[in-house]
Design an enzyme around this catalytic site. Structure first.
Site, short mmCIF file in Angstrom:
data_model
loop_
_atom_site.label_atom_id
_atom_site.label_comp_id
_atom_site.label_asym_id
_atom_site.label_seq_id
_atom_site.Cartn_x
_atom_site.Cartn_y
_atom_site.Cartn_z
N LYS A 9 12.52 28.12 -51.29
CA LYS A 9 13.51 28.46 -50.24
C LYS A 9 14.77 28.42 -50.78
O LYS A 9 15.20 27.38 -51.16
CB LYS A 9 13.52 28.18 -48.79
N ASP A 141 12.87 23.64 -41.15
CA ASP A 141 12.73 24.67 -42.11
C ASP A 141 11.52 25.41 -42.20
O ASP A 141 11.23 26.45 -43.05
CB ASP A 141 13.30 24.06 -43.51
O1 C5P Z 1 13.78 19.10 -39.52
P1 C5P Z 1 13.68 18.32 -40.89
O2 C5P Z 1 12.80 17.05 -40.67
O3 C5P Z 1 13.61 19.19 -42.09
O4 C5P Z 1 15.28 17.62 -41.09
C1 C5P Z 1 15.49 16.48 -41.78
C2 C5P Z 1 16.68 15.85 -41.28
O5 C5P Z 1 17.66 16.65 -41.86
C3 C5P Z 1 16.90 15.70 -39.75
O6 C5P Z 1 16.30 14.49 -39.65
C4 C5P Z 1 18.43 15.74 -39.46
O7 C5P Z 1 18.90 14.46 -39.91
C5 C5P Z 1 18.74 16.62 -40.47
N1 C5P Z 1 18.88 18.16 -40.01
C6 C5P Z 1 19.99 18.29 -39.24
N2 C5P Z 1 20.45 19.45 -38.84
C7 C5P Z 1 19.35 20.54 -39.02
C8 C5P Z 1 18.25 20.04 -40.16
C9 C5P Z 1 18.30 18.94 -40.50
O8 C5P Z 1 20.73 17.42 -39.01
N3 C5P Z 1 19.80 21.80 -38.68
#
Ligand code: C5P
Length: 291
Positions: A9, A141
């Protein structure tokens, strides 16, 4: 054994527009995905029913995952089972080509591919919106990776709108340094940036529009991982480069080129000059019906 490519991606632009009370950031991002015609810019997930569950990893990136606990693919199977969807015991193989923790959604794309494959094994497969709900529980994502086609994502990345984007000729370069997404978000000086400018219509010049957009995580990521700056300098020095920018929270950066031949020549030159970096030329998946 059924197989599915887990497409890299790429965030062509990523604007951080706010922060929710739970700590997640609000985004306005334009994403596209590696086309299956560029399988070296994709992982591959294989799955078949078996007497008991098993999971194995091979491929050039397998060693990077050797010391990590668990895998989002296993979390995806567990999420389906926990919701009462009868995923049978499965043998799962992951061919890891993409660098880990690199801003191109490798783990999320693997989980999305596993959800698609496991869904095909269910007596009553989930519809797209139910599958997307399971995906959202795995990471911000993962829903976009279920689609694999150009999208604008808002909210924390889960509100998706298809975008008519043509095929792009691209080079991805990673300096082989893992970057922690939460650490990059935490390092932001401000979280209140303007959203992306209104998107051009399909026939307009996307490259010049993209040049006016940003990745609001780039500066913070470069502070934490200076090689990102070296990668951008190296991309900017290649002939015919149209735009270079970091994807996601880094450290992978992309370069856009007017033709597949230009992208291939740039990737070859970068691989020769920087054999310790991961450099690949690829085509992106165009929107359905776009050129
Ligand atoms: O959702 P995911 O586990 O992929 O996200 C990893 C980390 O990235 C989250 O715990 C958060 O700290 C940060 N994040 C964020 N805002 C988003 C996506 C991710 O702060 N929109």
């Amino acid at each position: 054994m059924k197989s599915r490519l887990a497409q890299a991606k790429i965030n062509l632009a990523l604007h951080v527009t706010g922060k929710r009370d739970d700590g997640y950031h609000l985004l306005d991002t334009l994403v596209c995905f590696a086309s299956p015609v560029s399988p070296h810019a994709c992982d591959e997930v294989r799955m078949e029913t078996a007497a008991r569950d098993s999971f194995s990893i091979s491929g050039p990136g397998a060693a990077d995952l050797a010391n990590t606990q668990g895998n989002l693919i296993l979390d995806a199977l567990e999420a389906l089972r926990r919701r009462g969807h009868g995923v049978p015991p499965v043998r799962v193989e992951l061919v890891k080509n993409l660098p880990v923790a690199s801003g191109i959604g490798g783990g999320s794309a693997d989980a999305a591919a596993a959800l698609h494959l496991a869904n095909e094994l269910l007596p009553q497969p989930l519809d797209a919106s139910a599958l997307s709900e399971v995906a959202a529980s795995l990471g911000a994502d993962v829903p976009m990776c279920l689609h694999g086609q150009p999208l604008r994502a808002t909210g924390i990345g889960e509100e998706l709108t298809p975008v008519a984007l043509p095929q792009l000729h691209m080079v991805l370069v990673n300096p082989r340094q893992a970057v922690s997404t939460p650490t990059v978000f935490k390092a932001l000086n401000t979280v209140h940036h303007a959203p992306m400018a209104p998107l051009p219509s399909a026939c307009d010049n996307w490259t010049s529009w993209l040049a006016g957009q940003r990745n609001d995580l780039q500066e913070a990521a470069m502070g934490l991982c200076p090689p990102i700056g070296h990668v951008l300098d190296a991309l900017n020095a290649t002939p015919h480069l149209e735009l270079a920018r970091m994807s996601g929270s880094g450290a992978t950066c992309f370069g856009l080129y007017p033709s597949a031949a230009d992208a291939r020549r740039a990737a070859d030159a970068l691989a020769t000059a920087h054999p310790d970096w991961w450099s690949v030329a690829l085509q992106t998946e165009p929107s359905p019906g776009a050129l």
